[in-house]
Design an enzyme around this catalytic site. Structure first.
Site, mmCIF file in Angstrom:
data_model
loop_
_atom_site.group_PDB
_atom_site.id
_atom_site.type_symbol
_atom_site.label_atom_id
_atom_site.label_comp_id
_atom_site.label_asym_id
_atom_site.label_seq_id
_atom_site.Cartn_x
_atom_site.Cartn_y
_atom_site.Cartn_z
ATOM 1 N N ASP A 208 0.887 -1.146 -0.082
ATOM 2 C CA ASP A 208 0.041 0.113 0.079
ATOM 3 C C ASP A 208 0.967 1.194 0.111
ATOM 4 O OD1 ASP A 208 -2.415 -1.589 2.270
ATOM 5 O OD2 ASP A 208 -2.563 -1.502 -0.080
ATOM 6 N N ALA A 209 0.336 2.430 -0.651
ATOM 7 C CA ALA A 209 1.213 3.532 -0.892
ATOM 8 C C ALA A 209 0.528 4.644 -0.148
ATOM 9 C CB ALA A 209 1.526 3.427 -2.148
ATOM 10 N N CYS A 210 -0.606 4.488 0.733
ATOM 11 C CA CYS A 210 -1.302 5.484 1.345
ATOM 12 C C CYS A 210 -0.320 6.427 1.910
ATOM 13 C CB CYS A 210 -2.421 4.987 2.145
ATOM 14 S SG CYS A 210 -3.356 6.213 2.641
ATOM 15 N N GLY A 211 -0.601 7.715 1.636
ATOM 16 C CA GLY A 211 0.082 8.643 2.523
ATOM 17 C C GLY A 211 1.039 9.513 1.579
ATOM 18 N N HIS B 57 -4.836 10.211 8.624
ATOM 19 C CA HIS B 57 -5.167 8.884 8.610
ATOM 20 C C HIS B 57 -4.246 7.625 8.230
ATOM 21 C CE1 HIS B 57 -5.352 9.812 4.343
ATOM 22 N NE2 HIS B 57 -5.447 8.509 4.197
#
Length: 86
Positions: free
Chosen positions: A10-13, A41
């Site tokens: 995941d590459a959220c952020g 978040h």
């Protein structure tokens, strides 16, 4: 093949704010800070009071500001933009 689902992450952020005109504005900094605040978040927030998570913004060196402070407060002149480091 070249694709391995086990390597997915995941590459959220991740966020990016830039000014195409290359003009240094406070509004661009405000936009970057707003984007950063909305990224809480992502779960990488520093939980200790004396550390952070490495999140932040990168801005150009404020040469005009440094120049005025150096002259007014220290009585010295600075080299040209790009000819010194901080």
């Amino acid at each position: 093949g070249l694709y391995d689902p086990a390597m997915d992450r995941d590459a959220c952020g991740v966020g990016f704010v830039g000014e195409l005109s290359k003009k240094e504005t406070h509004a661009t900094v405000q936009d970057a800070l707003e984007m950063l605040a909305r990224m809480a978040h992502r779960g990488a927030c520093g939980c200790e009071v004396n550390t952070g998570d490495g999140a932040g913004i990168l801005v150009s060196m404020p040469h005009k500001f440094f120049q005025s402070v150096a002259e007014l407060d220290l009585g010295v002149g600075l080299p040209l933009r790009g000819e010194y480091a901080v």
